[in-house]
Design a protein around this motif. Sequence first.
Motif, PDB file in Angstrom:
ATOM      1  N   VAL A   1      29.147  37.390  25.955  1.00  0.00           N
ATOM      2  CA  VAL A   1      30.297  37.912  26.703  1.00  0.00           C
ATOM      3  C   VAL A   1      31.016  39.018  25.926  1.00  0.00           C
ATOM      4  O   VAL A   1      31.470  40.002  26.509  1.00  0.00           O
ATOM      5  N   ILE A   2      31.101  38.880  24.614  1.00  0.00           N
ATOM      6  CA  ILE A   2      31.807  39.903  23.826  1.00  0.00           C
ATOM      7  C   ILE A   2      30.792  40.872  23.204  1.00  0.00           C
ATOM      8  O   ILE A   2      30.902  42.087  23.361  1.00  0.00           O
ATOM      9  N   GLY A   3      29.773  40.306  22.549  1.00  0.00           N
ATOM     10  CA  GLY A   3      28.820  41.150  21.814  1.00  0.00           C
ATOM     11  C   GLY A   3      27.900  41.983  22.692  1.00  0.00           C
ATOM     12  O   GLY A   3      27.383  43.009  22.249  1.00  0.00           O
ATOM     13  N   ALA A   4      27.665  41.540  23.947  1.00  0.00           N
ATOM     14  CA  ALA A   4      26.730  42.279  24.808  1.00  0.00           C
ATOM     15  C   ALA A   4      27.454  43.153  25.823  1.00  0.00           C
ATOM     16  O   ALA A   4      26.814  43.882  26.591  1.00  0.00           O
ATOM     17  N   ASN A   5      28.790  43.084  25.841  1.00  0.00           N
ATOM     18  CA  ASN A   5      29.568  43.873  26.806  1.00  0.00           C
ATOM     19  C   ASN A   5      29.319  45.371  26.574  1.00  0.00           C
ATOM     20  O   ASN A   5      29.519  45.889  25.482  1.00  0.00           O
ATOM     21  N   ALA A   6      28.845  46.045  27.614  1.00  0.00           N
ATOM     22  CA  ALA A   6      28.550  47.483  27.474  1.00  0.00           C
ATOM     23  C   ALA A   6      29.437  48.305  28.397  1.00  0.00           C
ATOM     24  O   ALA A   6      29.129  49.447  28.725  1.00  0.00           O
ATOM     25  N   GLY A   7      30.544  47.743  28.832  1.00  0.00           N
ATOM     26  CA  GLY A   7      31.442  48.477  29.716  1.00  0.00           C
ATOM     27  C   GLY A   7      32.057  47.543  30.733  1.00  0.00           C
ATOM     28  O   GLY A   7      31.576  46.427  30.938  1.00  0.00           O
ATOM     29  N   LYS A   8      33.141  48.035  31.371  1.00  0.00           N
ATOM     30  CA  LYS A   8      33.906  47.121  32.216  1.00  0.00           C
ATOM     31  C   LYS A   8      33.251  46.804  33.552  1.00  0.00           C
ATOM     32  O   LYS A   8      33.757  46.007  34.322  1.00  0.00           O
ATOM     33  N   ASN A   9      32.130  47.423  33.833  1.00  0.00           N
ATOM     34  CA  ASN A   9      31.504  47.126  35.122  1.00  0.00           C
ATOM     35  C   ASN A   9      30.388  46.098  35.016  1.00  0.00           C
ATOM     36  O   ASN A   9      29.496  46.039  35.850  1.00  0.00           O
ATOM     37  N   GLY A  10      30.461  45.327  33.955  1.00  0.00           N
ATOM     38  CA  GLY A  10      29.490  44.242  33.817  1.00  0.00           C
ATOM     39  C   GLY A  10      28.167  44.672  33.208  1.00  0.00           C
ATOM     40  O   GLY A  10      27.225  43.884  33.154  1.00  0.00           O
TER      41      GLY A  10
ATOM     42  N   PHE B   1      39.036  31.411  24.809  1.00  0.00           N
ATOM     43  CA  PHE B   1      38.615  32.459  25.755  1.00  0.00           C
ATOM     44  C   PHE B   1      37.544  31.938  26.708  1.00  0.00           C
ATOM     45  O   PHE B   1      37.505  32.321  27.877  1.00  0.00           O
ATOM     46  N   MET B   2      36.680  31.053  26.200  1.00  0.00           N
ATOM     47  CA  MET B   2      35.656  30.452  27.074  1.00  0.00           C
ATOM     48  C   MET B   2      36.339  29.700  28.213  1.00  0.00           C
ATOM     49  O   MET B   2      35.923  29.772  29.356  1.00  0.00           O
ATOM     50  N   LYS B   3      37.405  28.984  27.844  1.00  0.00           N
ATOM     51  CA  LYS B   3      38.135  28.194  28.831  1.00  0.00           C
ATOM     52  C   LYS B   3      38.788  29.104  29.873  1.00  0.00           C
ATOM     53  O   LYS B   3      38.841  28.788  31.055  1.00  0.00           O
ATOM     54  N   TRP B   4      39.289  30.246  29.419  1.00  0.00           N
ATOM     55  CA  TRP B   4      39.961  31.168  30.347  1.00  0.00           C
ATOM     56  C   TRP B   4      38.964  31.884  31.268  1.00  0.00           C
ATOM     57  O   TRP B   4      39.336  32.405  32.299  1.00  0.00           O
ATOM     58  N   GLY B   5      37.717  31.958  30.828  1.00  0.00           N
ATOM     59  CA  GLY B   5      36.681  32.523  31.700  1.00  0.00           C
ATOM     60  C   GLY B   5      36.212  33.899  31.274  1.00  0.00           C
ATOM     61  O   GLY B   5      36.975  34.722  30.765  1.00  0.00           O
ATOM     62  N   ARG B   6      34.919  34.142  31.512  1.00  0.00           N
ATOM     63  CA  ARG B   6      34.301  35.387  31.079  1.00  0.00           C
ATOM     64  C   ARG B   6      34.751  36.588  31.895  1.00  0.00           C
ATOM     65  O   ARG B   6      34.570  37.733  31.486  1.00  0.00           O
TER      66      ARG B   6
ATOM     67  N   PRO C   1      27.083  26.054  18.682  1.00  0.00           N
ATOM     68  CA  PRO C   1      26.134  27.017  19.254  1.00  0.00           C
ATOM     69  C   PRO C   1      26.550  27.532  20.639  1.00  0.00           C
ATOM     70  O   PRO C   1      26.321  28.704  20.953  1.00  0.00           O
ATOM     71  N   GLU C   2      27.192  26.684  21.416  1.00  0.00           N
ATOM     72  CA  GLU C   2      27.619  27.109  22.746  1.00  0.00           C
ATOM     73  C   GLU C   2      28.646  28.249  22.652  1.00  0.00           C
ATOM     74  O   GLU C   2      28.565  29.246  23.374  1.00  0.00           O
ATOM     75  N   ALA C   3      29.610  28.075  21.763  1.00  0.00           N
ATOM     76  CA  ALA C   3      30.625  29.117  21.574  1.00  0.00           C
ATOM     77  C   ALA C   3      29.992  30.364  20.963  1.00  0.00           C
ATOM     78  O   ALA C   3      30.338  31.494  21.303  1.00  0.00           O
ATOM     79  N   TRP C   4      29.051  30.175  20.071  1.00  0.00           N
ATOM     80  CA  TRP C   4      28.334  31.274  19.415  1.00  0.00           C
ATOM     81  C   TRP C   4      27.618  32.119  20.476  1.00  0.00           C
ATOM     82  O   TRP C   4      27.704  33.347  20.490  1.00  0.00           O
ATOM     83  N   MET C   5      26.908  31.432  21.387  1.00  0.00           N
ATOM     84  CA  MET C   5      26.148  32.141  22.417  1.00  0.00           C
ATOM     85  C   MET C   5      27.081  32.863  23.394  1.00  0.00           C
ATOM     86  O   MET C   5      26.789  33.960  23.863  1.00  0.00           O
ATOM     87  N   TRP C   6      28.212  32.234  23.680  1.00  0.00           N
ATOM     88  CA  TRP C   6      29.195  32.863  24.563  1.00  0.00           C
ATOM     89  C   TRP C   6      29.751  34.130  23.907  1.00  0.00           C
ATOM     90  O   TRP C   6      29.868  35.180  24.543  1.00  0.00           O
ATOM     91  N   TYR C   7      30.064  34.014  22.617  1.00  0.00           N
ATOM     92  CA  TYR C   7      30.611  35.132  21.833  1.00  0.00           C
ATOM     93  C   TYR C   7      29.627  36.313  21.887  1.00  0.00           C
ATOM     94  O   TYR C   7      29.986  37.459  22.125  1.00  0.00           O
ATOM     95  N   ARG C   8      28.351  35.965  21.692  1.00  0.00           N
ATOM     96  CA  ARG C   8      27.309  36.988  21.686  1.00  0.00           C
ATOM     97  C   ARG C   8      27.164  37.638  23.065  1.00  0.00           C
ATOM     98  O   ARG C   8      27.157  38.856  23.200  1.00  0.00           O
TER      99      ARG C   8
ATOM    100  N   PRO D   1      25.395  41.636  16.336  1.00  0.00           N
ATOM    101  CA  PRO D   1      25.107  40.447  15.531  1.00  0.00           C
ATOM    102  C   PRO D   1      26.382  39.666  15.222  1.00  0.00           C
ATOM    103  O   PRO D   1      27.461  40.252  15.096  1.00  0.00           O
ATOM    104  N   ILE D   2      26.218  38.353  15.103  1.00  0.00           N
ATOM    105  CA  ILE D   2      27.353  37.488  14.743  1.00  0.00           C
ATOM    106  C   ILE D   2      27.171  37.022  13.310  1.00  0.00           C
ATOM    107  O   ILE D   2      26.096  36.540  12.938  1.00  0.00           O
ATOM    108  N   VAL D   3      28.221  37.167  12.508  1.00  0.00           N
ATOM    109  CA  VAL D   3      28.184  36.632  11.150  1.00  0.00           C
ATOM    110  C   VAL D   3      29.183  35.485  11.045  1.00  0.00           C
ATOM    111  O   VAL D   3      30.378  35.662  11.221  1.00  0.00           O
ATOM    112  N   ASP D   4      28.659  34.293  10.812  1.00  0.00           N
ATOM    113  CA  ASP D   4      29.498  33.107  10.626  1.00  0.00           C
ATOM    114  C   ASP D   4      29.736  32.991   9.131  1.00  0.00           C
ATOM    115  O   ASP D   4      28.789  32.834   8.358  1.00  0.00           O
ATOM    116  N   THR D   5      30.995  33.078   8.729  1.00  0.00           N
ATOM    117  CA  THR D   5      31.310  33.174   7.298  1.00  0.00           C
ATOM    118  C   THR D   5      32.012  31.919   6.813  1.00  0.00           C
ATOM    119  O   THR D   5      33.091  31.589   7.280  1.00  0.00           O
TER     120      THR D   5
END
Length: 678
Positions: A423-432, A386-391, A414-421, A440-444
Amino acid sequence: MSQDANGSTTTAAPGSDGAGNGDALENLLHENRKFAPTPEFAANAVVGAEVYEEANADRPAFWAKQARELLSWDTDFTEALDWSDPPFAKWFVGGQVNAAYNALDRHVENGLGDRVAIHFEGEPGDTRSYTYAQLTDEVKKAANAFESLGVAKGDRVAVYLPMIPEAVITMLACARIGAVHSVVFGGFSADALRSRIDDAEAKLVVTADGTYRRGKPSPLKPAVDQALSREGHSVRNVVVVKRNGEPVDWHEGRDHWWEDTVGAASGEHTAVGHDAEHPLFILYTSGTTGKPKGILHTTGGYLTQTAYTHKAVFDLHPETDVFWCTADVGWVTGHSYVAYAPLVNGATQVMYEGTPDSPHQGRWWEIVEKYKVSILYTAPTAIRTFMKWGREIPGKYDLSSIRVLGSVGEPINPEAWMWYRDVIGANAGKNGEKKDHPAPIVDTWWQTETGAQMIAPLPGVTATKPGSAQVALPGIAIDVVDEAGESVPDGHGGYLVVREPWPAMLRGIWGDPERFKDTYWSRFEGMYFAGDGAKKDEDGDIWLLGRVDDVMNISGHRLSTTEIESALVSHPWVAEAAVVGASDETTGQAVVAFVILRGDAVNDGDATVAELRNHVGKEIGPIAKPKHILVVPELPKTRSGKIMRRLLKDVAEGREPGDATTLSDPTIMAQIAQSLKK
Ligand code: 6R9
């Protein structure tokens, strides 16, 4: 041990600096960002910090409490753990429990029959939702249908199905009657299916005509027909789900349509308790030799730890959460966190059949928005894709429902972790819009063998760290030890071990108790050796560093180098083969094969390579196809004849090969370099 900036790792021994790129690892281990839970999250979390202390005080008692709280037992157990014959553990001795009853009937009896258990989203866009009452009904019918086909308690059933609800229905129907399912990933070949059917002596196969892959029908039943075309197998019946409607060959007497057997069966079926140690399933996984291991799991302990971790690690609130684990049921993650734990916990979950880019690259995010997914559990390889496809793509959707994000299958850089957080975890709606407090991210960290999660932060307790799975879960005794089995101090690396038995641990390798002992319990006295390298940082947090054996991790899936080498040499053109896992930006590792052709084989360049790749696909399955096959005149071997994969890995990753002085013929690396220039 070395690790590149993507977090993908080499298989060099920990402590050694195998490939010479240890700097990235050092940087990684100085990662000092930390994200503490917000006070609101912590206040509403289902478990708090006290669980560690409670579990440390008396581990078996802690698990016994979870077993009684999370499951309904037909007969209570008399002892939490019997460890009198290590490494063969017995958990919840004397207890009787039915997995399907716990996943289904009891929720209906408790008034939750109308809660949605599964929202199914087919790749072509068809959807089906099953309430707990409906799913219970389907499982009862399937149990009756399988019994009418002669399946009884203890019999093995091979499951070769796509990601459709019938896969979960089949697994639970087996569990209900005490039959042992063996799910074979739909991406595996007919040969791989046959060897798994033979090893477990499966009586019944449940399959489908096929599925959909990127908008096109993709067949499954022909592989079953091919697997069974050679005589001498144990299969009496094949049940076929009609999924894509493509024409299939039919074997009268052996083949039965799902809709005619399950569809016509009675919806009355009483679940009886099975012994806590009754086998629940076998799942094959790659080891260091060519022959996959049938990992055996039993009932009571497995259900307890999968249900507990699902609740604690994802902070599950079953009345409001919508859980989505993107793993296929062909892998252990799809067993523990699709078929079992979410249902045992009475949660609502999403199940998706297809690929993330069908019909467009926003498909997953469209699904999250549509079902208001609140807990998403996926793999680093998907995140990197998904990072490759763009935020911008996830940015077009409202992902504000997400409140916990999970990662599994391989180290997350860590780069993918931060992106996950972000771009996905901080998204609060489709208008950016952005959330002030991203999810929170849980790495299991866990394995097919461990059955359930073992190392992970608790989202309401742990301050999370990008790239680290951090801490052992309560009731789990993890350590990192040196060559001699001594615990390493903080700031040092070594081998990951488990020091005490845990409820969901494998109970053995199907039909091979010696291999079970040799593989996991002989390296370090009295400890389970996981096969992974790990490091404790200055805070004592654990960083996973990849396999230390000949097992590769491709997109979070385990493949053995030996297995692919055997497939290559089974081709008449190949004299010798060596396979390595080379770091890959997206898939973590990629399969790179070096082959020596036989004297009479003609090297047609690309055509030869294509033929060999397809051959591996046919022998094992498409996921095992090497990304690159390099035809070489010789392989680097030590004087004792061991292939030096480390040197081949250097070549595969585009480095100058390291120290080659122990080679029987030190000029070989030069010869290989020369041949690859041509
Ligand atoms: C659940 C699953 C197990 C191997 C394991 C390790 C790697 C899994 C990880 C991880 C780093 C994580 N692995 N989770 N490495 N961080 N969070 O993947 O089971 O298919 O048996 O693979 O995967 O190397 O030994 P399985």
